[in-house]
Design a protein around this motif. Structure first.
Motif, PDB file in Angstrom:
ATOM      1  N   GLN A   1     -59.820  69.875   0.896  1.00  0.00           N
ATOM      2  CA  GLN A   1     -60.129  71.304   0.973  1.00  0.00           C
ATOM      3  C   GLN A   1     -60.897  71.630   2.254  1.00  0.00           C
ATOM      4  OE1 GLN A   1     -62.555  72.706  -2.260  1.00  0.00           O
ATOM      5  NE2 GLN A   1     -62.648  74.798  -1.514  1.00  0.00           N
ATOM      6  N   LYS A   2     -61.831  70.768   2.646  1.00  0.00           N
ATOM      7  CA  LYS A   2     -62.686  71.066   3.789  1.00  0.00           C
ATOM      8  C   LYS A   2     -62.001  70.799   5.125  1.00  0.00           C
ATOM      9  CE  LYS A   2     -67.232  70.499   5.768  1.00  0.00           C
ATOM     10  NZ  LYS A   2     -68.660  70.292   5.478  1.00  0.00           N
ATOM     11  N   PHE A   3     -61.275  69.668   5.214  1.00  0.00           N
ATOM     12  CA  PHE A   3     -60.731  69.265   6.509  1.00  0.00           C
ATOM     13  C   PHE A   3     -59.221  69.485   6.631  1.00  0.00           C
ATOM     14  CE2 PHE A   3     -64.516  66.575   5.795  1.00  0.00           C
ATOM     15  CZ  PHE A   3     -65.310  67.067   6.826  1.00  0.00           C
ATOM     16  N   GLY A   4     -58.548  69.778   5.529  1.00  0.00           N
ATOM     17  CA  GLY A   4     -57.119  70.046   5.567  1.00  0.00           C
ATOM     18  C   GLY A   4     -56.283  68.862   5.118  1.00  0.00           C
ATOM     19  N   ARG A   5     -55.204  69.162   4.433  1.00  0.00           N
ATOM     20  CA  ARG A   5     -54.330  68.120   3.902  1.00  0.00           C
ATOM     21  C   ARG A   5     -53.726  67.261   5.004  1.00  0.00           C
ATOM     22  NH1 ARG A   5     -51.277  66.980  -0.688  1.00  0.00           N
ATOM     23  NH2 ARG A   5     -49.253  66.041  -0.278  1.00  0.00           N
ATOM     24  N   SER A   6     -53.511  67.840   6.166  1.00  0.00           N
ATOM     25  CA  SER A   6     -52.888  67.102   7.276  1.00  0.00           C
ATOM     26  C   SER A   6     -53.843  66.108   7.920  1.00  0.00           C
ATOM     27  CB  SER A   6     -52.371  68.077   8.329  1.00  0.00           C
ATOM     28  OG  SER A   6     -53.438  68.812   8.905  1.00  0.00           O
ATOM     29  N   ARG A   7     -55.143  66.156   7.552  1.00  0.00           N
ATOM     30  CA  ARG A   7     -56.128  65.294   8.201  1.00  0.00           C
ATOM     31  C   ARG A   7     -56.822  64.337   7.234  1.00  0.00           C
ATOM     32  NH1 ARG A   7     -58.752  68.723  13.198  1.00  0.00           N
ATOM     33  NH2 ARG A   7     -56.758  69.501  13.994  1.00  0.00           N
ATOM     34  N   VAL A   8     -56.349  64.281   6.006  1.00  0.00           N
ATOM     35  CA  VAL A   8     -56.932  63.386   5.003  1.00  0.00           C
ATOM     36  C   VAL A   8     -55.808  62.623   4.316  1.00  0.00           C
ATOM     37  CG1 VAL A   8     -58.332  63.229   2.914  1.00  0.00           C
ATOM     38  CG2 VAL A   8     -58.859  64.971   4.630  1.00  0.00           C
ATOM     39  N   ALA A   9     -55.947  61.309   4.213  1.00  0.00           N
ATOM     40  CA  ALA A   9     -54.890  60.509   3.580  1.00  0.00           C
ATOM     41  C   ALA A   9     -55.458  59.193   3.070  1.00  0.00           C
ATOM     42  CB  ALA A   9     -53.752  60.240   4.566  1.00  0.00           C
ATOM     43  N   GLY A  10     -54.742  58.599   2.139  1.00  0.00           N
ATOM     44  CA  GLY A  10     -55.084  57.260   1.671  1.00  0.00           C
ATOM     45  C   GLY A  10     -54.626  56.213   2.679  1.00  0.00           C
ATOM     46  N   VAL A  11     -54.906  54.965   2.367  1.00  0.00           N
ATOM     47  CA  VAL A  11     -54.573  53.840   3.254  1.00  0.00           C
ATOM     48  C   VAL A  11     -53.715  52.845   2.493  1.00  0.00           C
ATOM     49  CG1 VAL A  11     -55.519  51.994   4.693  1.00  0.00           C
ATOM     50  CG2 VAL A  11     -56.746  54.163   4.481  1.00  0.00           C
ATOM     51  N   SER A  12     -52.729  52.271   3.167  1.00  0.00           N
ATOM     52  CA  SER A  12     -51.827  51.318   2.520  1.00  0.00           C
ATOM     53  C   SER A  12     -52.423  49.918   2.453  1.00  0.00           C
ATOM     54  CB  SER A  12     -50.493  51.254   3.267  1.00  0.00           C
ATOM     55  OG  SER A  12     -49.771  52.446   3.118  1.00  0.00           O
ATOM     56  N   ASN A  13     -51.909  49.148   1.541  1.00  0.00           N
ATOM     57  CA  ASN A  13     -52.199  47.723   1.419  1.00  0.00           C
ATOM     58  C   ASN A  13     -50.884  46.956   1.457  1.00  0.00           C
ATOM     59  OD1 ASN A  13     -54.897  47.174   1.384  1.00  0.00           O
ATOM     60  ND2 ASN A  13     -55.116  47.183  -0.833  1.00  0.00           N
ATOM     61  N   PHE A  14     -50.890  45.799   2.060  1.00  0.00           N
ATOM     62  CA  PHE A  14     -49.711  44.950   2.066  1.00  0.00           C
ATOM     63  C   PHE A  14     -50.061  43.643   1.358  1.00  0.00           C
ATOM     64  CE2 PHE A  14     -49.433  47.637   5.817  1.00  0.00           C
ATOM     65  CZ  PHE A  14     -48.161  48.156   5.702  1.00  0.00           C
ATOM     66  N   GLY A  15     -49.401  43.398   0.229  1.00  0.00           N
ATOM     67  CA  GLY A  15     -49.599  42.136  -0.459  1.00  0.00           C
ATOM     68  C   GLY A  15     -48.661  41.075   0.104  1.00  0.00           C
ATOM     69  N   THR A  16     -49.165  39.899   0.381  1.00  0.00           N
ATOM     70  CA  THR A  16     -48.343  38.834   0.959  1.00  0.00           C
ATOM     71  C   THR A  16     -48.164  37.691  -0.033  1.00  0.00           C
ATOM     72  OG1 THR A  16     -50.314  37.805   1.957  1.00  0.00           O
ATOM     73  CG2 THR A  16     -49.064  39.368   3.311  1.00  0.00           C
ATOM     74  N   LEU A  17     -47.121  36.912   0.213  1.00  0.00           N
ATOM     75  CA  LEU A  17     -46.850  35.750  -0.632  1.00  0.00           C
ATOM     76  C   LEU A  17     -47.783  34.606  -0.249  1.00  0.00           C
ATOM     77  CD1 LEU A  17     -42.943  35.626  -0.746  1.00  0.00           C
ATOM     78  CD2 LEU A  17     -44.447  35.832  -2.712  1.00  0.00           C
ATOM     79  N   GLY A  18     -48.613  34.199  -1.196  1.00  0.00           N
ATOM     80  CA  GLY A  18     -49.427  33.021  -0.989  1.00  0.00           C
ATOM     81  C   GLY A  18     -48.668  31.787  -1.431  1.00  0.00           C
ATOM     82  N   ALA A  19     -49.330  30.644  -1.371  1.00  0.00           N
ATOM     83  CA  ALA A  19     -48.673  29.388  -1.729  1.00  0.00           C
ATOM     84  C   ALA A  19     -48.175  29.417  -3.174  1.00  0.00           C
ATOM     85  CB  ALA A  19     -49.634  28.223  -1.512  1.00  0.00           C
ATOM     86  N   ALA A  20     -49.054  29.789  -4.096  1.00  0.00           N
ATOM     87  CA  ALA A  20     -48.687  29.777  -5.516  1.00  0.00           C
ATOM     88  C   ALA A  20     -47.585  30.786  -5.818  1.00  0.00           C
ATOM     89  CB  ALA A  20     -49.916  30.052  -6.371  1.00  0.00           C
ATOM     90  N   SER A  21     -47.716  32.007  -5.285  1.00  0.00           N
ATOM     91  CA  SER A  21     -46.706  33.037  -5.571  1.00  0.00           C
ATOM     92  C   SER A  21     -45.374  32.701  -4.911  1.00  0.00           C
ATOM     93  CB  SER A  21     -47.198  34.412  -5.122  1.00  0.00           C
ATOM     94  OG  SER A  21     -47.574  34.410  -3.766  1.00  0.00           O
ATOM     95  N   ALA A  22     -45.388  32.013  -3.766  1.00  0.00           N
ATOM     96  CA  ALA A  22     -44.137  31.601  -3.128  1.00  0.00           C
ATOM     97  C   ALA A  22     -43.391  30.609  -4.017  1.00  0.00           C
ATOM     98  CB  ALA A  22     -44.419  30.981  -1.761  1.00  0.00           C
ATOM     99  N   ILE A  23     -44.126  29.657  -4.611  1.00  0.00           N
ATOM    100  CA  ILE A  23     -43.508  28.689  -5.516  1.00  0.00           C
ATOM    101  C   ILE A  23     -42.930  29.400  -6.740  1.00  0.00           C
ATOM    102  CG2 ILE A  23     -43.963  26.737  -7.051  1.00  0.00           C
ATOM    103  CD1 ILE A  23     -46.074  25.785  -5.048  1.00  0.00           C
TER     104      ILE A  23
END
Length: 367
Positions: free
Chosen positions: A197-219
């Motif tokens: 509301q204060k700064f505008g929808r075009s200037r506020v956003a969430g941030v992404s996360n990238f989950g990667t395959l670890g050793a256990a999940s790769a197996i």
């Protein structure tokens, strides 16, 4: 995405020419050679420098450092007029310890031009407190800042507890500050709504996360997809940890069960090693909110996810683009505290000031 070298470019061009020939397009060699020559001419005429983008934040005041200083002066009078969590520094301590520390922090913030960041965080906290949203006393390295304490961002006196400002902002490194803010979990969304509301929808956003395959999940994932039995790829549970983190697949072979599995399924193991570390899933950071001083599309790719904009970069790339992440965390413990305070108010007719409760209250400690 990367910049191609000449040899890689030539290889790509040859592959494209061969592909066209299979489609019946013959005699394109000279066109490709001319294209390569033109590309080299363009590249040779351009110079570039890889560097981080300048920080963009909303303008919080005409003179942000003057505003920051004024807020610290105001906070100084309020903080030291009464005990906070049972502690009130003496006049001599204020002069000998607190004042030099404040001057030092303000000097660093002016030098690094971080005044606007502190004013933004203060604005968020003040809005929450004004609207009855309980805010945590401070989490992580921001507790080491006297400026944050005087501005009401934290309730933690860093000098009382011997906390270092350099843990939050190191003047020798140009890392962006990162204050973790705790709010009532049930009302966290109101903070995000306020920012939009204060700064505008075009200037506020969430941030992404990238989950990667670890050793256990790769197996597990490769084993499941390729049809191995649960019993076979259950060796993933033997993946060891070093300093709390899983080790890589080659190191896992030091474990007898895993080494036996790798020898039994060498082709599967090769695929597992090739996939380890690759992106497995695309999600959203639980707390990170970016607030920009310009429309975020000028700095990043924005995706609309479930009706809310999200920057399609993770928190590290966000900083490289000059975007500052504010962690707006929802903490259910604060909801519980608020409920307790409401019950006390309902029963007694008066609302207790939590920050006035001493940390060494004998009646509390004896229980």
């Amino acid at each position: 995405m990367h910049l191609m070298g000449l040899s890689e470019m030539v290889s790509q061009v040859k592959a494209s020419a061969a592909h066209l020939e299979t489609r019946g397009v013959i005699g394109t060699g000279q066109l490709w050679r001319d294209g390569l020559a033109n590309t080299k001419t363009i590249v040779d005429s351009i110079s570039y420098v890889w560097e981080k983008a300048p920080v963009t934040l909303p303008k919080m005041a005409p003179d942000e450092f003057a505003k920051l200083t004024a807020e610290c002066q105001k906070g100084w009078r309020q903080r030291f007029s009464a005990p906070v969590f049972g502690h009130q520094p003496t006049v001599s301590d204020q002069k000998d310890l607190y004042l030099p520390r404040l001057k030092y922090e303000l000097e660093i913030l002016k030098k690094l031009d971080f005044s606007g960041y502190f004013l933004l965080v203060q604005d968020i906290v003040v809005h929450a407190k004004t609207n009855g949203i309980l805010v945590g006393p401070g989490r992580g390295s921001v507790g080491g800042s006297l400026v944050a304490y005087l501005m009401g961002i934290t309730e933690c006196d860093p000098i009382r507890f011997g906390l270092l400002f350099e843990r939050f902002i190191n003047p020798e490194r140009l890392d962006l500050p990162d204050a973790d803010l705790d709010f009532m979990s049930s009302r966290r969304h109101e903070i995000v709504d306020y920012l939009v509301q204060k700064f505008g929808r075009s200037r506020v956003a969430g941030v992404s996360n990238f989950g990667t395959l670890g050793a256990a999940s790769a197996i597990r994932d490769v084993g499941r997809v390729t049809g191995l039995s649960d019993r076979d790829y259950s060796v993933s549970k033997f993946v060891p940890k070093k300093h709390g983190a899983n080790v890589s697949l080659p190191e896992c072979r030091e474990v007898g069960e895993i080494d036996k599995f790798a020898n039994t399924y060498p082709e599967h193991w090769r695929i597992m090693e090739a996939l380890e570390g690759t992106i497995r899933n695309f999600s959203q950071h639980a707390a990170g909110i970016v607030v920009g001083g310009c429309d975020l599309v000028e700095r990043a790719v924005i995706e609309d996810r479930k009706g809310s904009p999200v920057v399609c970069f993770d928190k590290r790339m966000v900083e490289d683009q000059g975007l500052v992440k504010v962690d707006v965390l929802g903490l259910s413990t604060l909801d519980l505290i608020k409920l307790c305070v409401d019950y006390i108010t309902e029963r007694t007719g008066s609302t207790p000031d939590i920050s006035a409760v001493p940390l060494d209250d004998p009646n509390v400690l004896k229980n």
